[in-house]
Design a protein around this motif. Structure first.
Motif, PDB file in Angstrom:
ATOM      1  N   SER A 233       0.815  -1.219   0.000  1.00 13.74           N
ATOM      2  CA  SER A 233       0.000   0.000   0.000  1.00 13.74           C
ATOM      3  C   SER A 233       0.846   1.265   0.000  1.00 13.74           C
ATOM      4  O   SER A 233       0.417   2.305  -0.516  1.00 13.74           O
ATOM      5  CB  SER A 233      -0.947   0.001   1.208  1.00 13.74           C
ATOM      6  OG  SER A 233      -0.199  -0.018   2.412  1.00 13.74           O
ATOM      7  N   ILE A 234       2.056   1.206   0.552  1.00 12.07           N
ATOM      8  CA  ILE A 234       2.886   2.408   0.620  1.00 12.07           C
ATOM      9  C   ILE A 234       3.460   2.767  -0.752  1.00 12.07           C
ATOM     10  O   ILE A 234       3.960   3.876  -0.950  1.00 12.07           O
ATOM     11  CB  ILE A 234       4.027   2.213   1.653  1.00 12.07           C
ATOM     12  CG1 ILE A 234       4.536   3.559   2.178  1.00 12.07           C
ATOM     13  CG2 ILE A 234       5.171   1.417   1.077  1.00 12.07           C
ATOM     14  CD1 ILE A 234       3.563   4.303   3.040  1.00 12.07           C
TER      15      ILE A 234
ATOM     16  N   LEU B  69      -5.056   2.114  -3.581  1.00 17.29           N
ATOM     17  CA  LEU B  69      -4.781   2.085  -2.141  1.00 17.29           C
ATOM     18  C   LEU B  69      -5.931   1.456  -1.371  1.00 17.29           C
ATOM     19  O   LEU B  69      -5.725   0.594  -0.500  1.00 17.29           O
ATOM     20  CB  LEU B  69      -4.525   3.512  -1.648  1.00 17.29           C
ATOM     21  CG  LEU B  69      -4.000   3.686  -0.233  1.00 17.29           C
ATOM     22  CD1 LEU B  69      -2.617   3.056  -0.110  1.00 17.29           C
ATOM     23  CD2 LEU B  69      -3.921   5.150   0.124  1.00 17.29           C
TER      24      LEU B  69
ATOM     25  N   THR C 226      -5.540  -2.201   0.653  1.00 15.34           N
ATOM     26  CA  THR C 226      -5.759  -2.248   2.101  1.00 15.34           C
ATOM     27  C   THR C 226      -6.958  -3.125   2.467  1.00 15.34           C
ATOM     28  O   THR C 226      -6.950  -3.779   3.520  1.00 15.34           O
ATOM     29  CB  THR C 226      -5.967  -0.838   2.673  1.00 15.34           C
ATOM     30  OG1 THR C 226      -7.004  -0.163   1.930  1.00 15.34           O
ATOM     31  CG2 THR C 226      -4.694  -0.017   2.578  1.00 15.34           C
TER      32      THR C 226
ATOM     33  N   ASN D 277      -0.029  -0.397   8.725  1.00 14.89           N
ATOM     34  CA  ASN D 277      -1.319   0.173   8.322  1.00 14.89           C
ATOM     35  C   ASN D 277      -1.593   1.492   9.027  1.00 14.89           C
ATOM     36  O   ASN D 277      -2.207   2.396   8.447  1.00 14.89           O
ATOM     37  CB  ASN D 277      -2.440  -0.825   8.620  1.00 14.89           C
ATOM     38  CG  ASN D 277      -2.411  -2.026   7.704  1.00 14.89           C
ATOM     39  OD1 ASN D 277      -1.940  -1.941   6.571  1.00 14.89           O
ATOM     40  ND2 ASN D 277      -2.901  -3.162   8.183  1.00 14.89           N
TER      41      ASN D 277
ATOM     42  N   THR E 109       0.305   4.028   7.027  1.00 18.38           N
ATOM     43  CA  THR E 109      -0.369   4.287   5.749  1.00 18.38           C
ATOM     44  C   THR E 109      -1.603   5.158   5.935  1.00 18.38           C
ATOM     45  O   THR E 109      -1.839   6.108   5.173  1.00 18.38           O
ATOM     46  CB  THR E 109      -0.764   2.953   5.086  1.00 18.38           C
ATOM     47  OG1 THR E 109       0.406   2.152   4.905  1.00 18.38           O
ATOM     48  CG2 THR E 109      -1.417   3.196   3.746  1.00 18.38           C
TER      49      THR E 109
END
Length: 352
Positions: free
Chosen positions: A93-94, A124, A128, A255, A258
């Motif tokens: 996700s990053i 994104l 996630t 998370n 993020t």
């Protein structure tokens, strides 16, 4: 630019960002232990290294060296795959998060973003939301009733709050007209803090919905029901030990980082200064890059501190309160925010 030079720059960026991200995960854990210690009138870690700064390294080494115990009744393929899915989604996700000015390039390659996607926000949200599979599979494959209950709670909780979280971002997309995270930040750069979506964009309700739903999405207090220690031992990771347990731990804190990055980009102007153009922009490109990084890191740190502050302040919800709050309040308010934002933007377009 040759393909080999592009690959070299890309691999270098991935290595640097991954190292910084994992370092941020380690020291977020230390920050939480220190801040919660202060809230509870304790010192927190203070003996390993100056001010306890080497504590994350020692904890990581301890987890790495511990015996990797696998219970007899587990379904091994999914039991071993689950922590990889959780950590993989957290790391992936990053990749779409820009963390500095897009104008700074080296041989045409943007320095402060791994993947420049025009649908970065959708990617994104998709990545996630996939992390729930790691938690669900961990609970089912562990052959443990506490783990199974924790994973079922987490699945229901994430599905419920995912709706409110996604809808809370629609107002920002309507105002910007783009799913690109870089474009969303550029739309907030004209007048400093007055251009930020939380202030000039009128998205303060959307921000409150987002941050509340994000706490539930990341299983953090006061919504940490999937791993409620007093009821479920440790929830979905009860049967995990050594590095597999550490991977779930890293995924949770990853998370958190993020979520803090996305809140900074969507509502707080990203890497833009809150002072706008009150002060002249430095001509030196290195100073520009460092200044943009400084503002981005400060804002992300603020959200991480808020995460920890909330954990040390608020009690845990009951499960019926958790689900009721998401469906009865957050979801309808998020829909009303979309309608209100649409009406305001339509009126502004009609007047112009």
């Amino acid at each position: 630019m040759s393909i080999w030079l592009f690959l070299l720059f890309s691999i270098l960026k991935v290595a640097v960002v991954t190292a910084i991200f994992l370092g941020g995960v380690a020291y977020t854990v230390l920050l939480e232990r220190k801040v919660v210690g202060r809230i509870q009138n304790r010192w927190g870690p203070s003996r390993v290294g100056p001010f306890g700064l080497w504590q994350p390294m020692v904890d990581g080494l301890k987890l790495f060296l511990k015996e990797d115990f696998i219970p007899a009744g587990v379904y091994r393929p999914l039991y071993l795959t689950a922590p990889l899915i959780a950590l993989g989604c957290s790391l992936l996700s990053i990749a779409v998060v820009p963390f500095g000015s897009q104008d700074i390039t080296v041989h045409g390659v943007k320095v402060f973003e791994l993947a420049d996607l025009n649908i970065g926000l959708l990617v994104l949200l998709g990545v996630t939301s996939m992390s729930i599979y790691g938690i669900a599979l961990a609970g089912w494959s562990s052959n443990n009733k506490y783990s199974l209950l924790g994973s079922l709670r987490s699945s229901a909780q994430m599905i419920s709050y995912e709706l409110a979280l996604g809808l809370s971002l629609v107002g920002v997309v309507l105002r910007t007209g783009s799913f690109s995270l870089a474009d969303i930040v550029k739309a907030q750069s004209a007048h400093g803090a007055l251009s930020w979506n939380i202030l000039g964009g009128g998205q303060i309700i959307a921000f409150l919905i987002y941050i509340t739903a994000a706490y539930a999405e990341t299983n953090r207090a006061p919504f940490d029901l999937p791993e409620a220690e007093t009821e479920l031992v440790a929830g979905y990771h009860t049967e995990y030990s050594s590095m597999k347990f550490a991977m779930f731990f890293m995924a949770e804190y990853g998370n958190m980082i993020t979520v803090s990055c996305v809140a900074t980009l969507l509502f707080f102007g990203g890497w833009n200064s809150p002072f706008g153009h009150l002060f002249p922009e430095p001509q030196n490109i290195v100073i520009q890059a460092l200044l943009a990084l400084f503002w981005f890191i400060i804002k992300v740190f603020f959200f991480l501190f808020l995460y920890i502050w909330v954990r040390g302040t608020l009690p845990r919800f009951r499960y019926d309160q958790l689900m009721g709050f998401g469906w009865r309040y957050l979801l309808p308010i998020a829909m009303l925010n979309i309608v209100g934002t649409s009406l305001v933007l339509s009126a502004l377009m009609a007047n112009s």
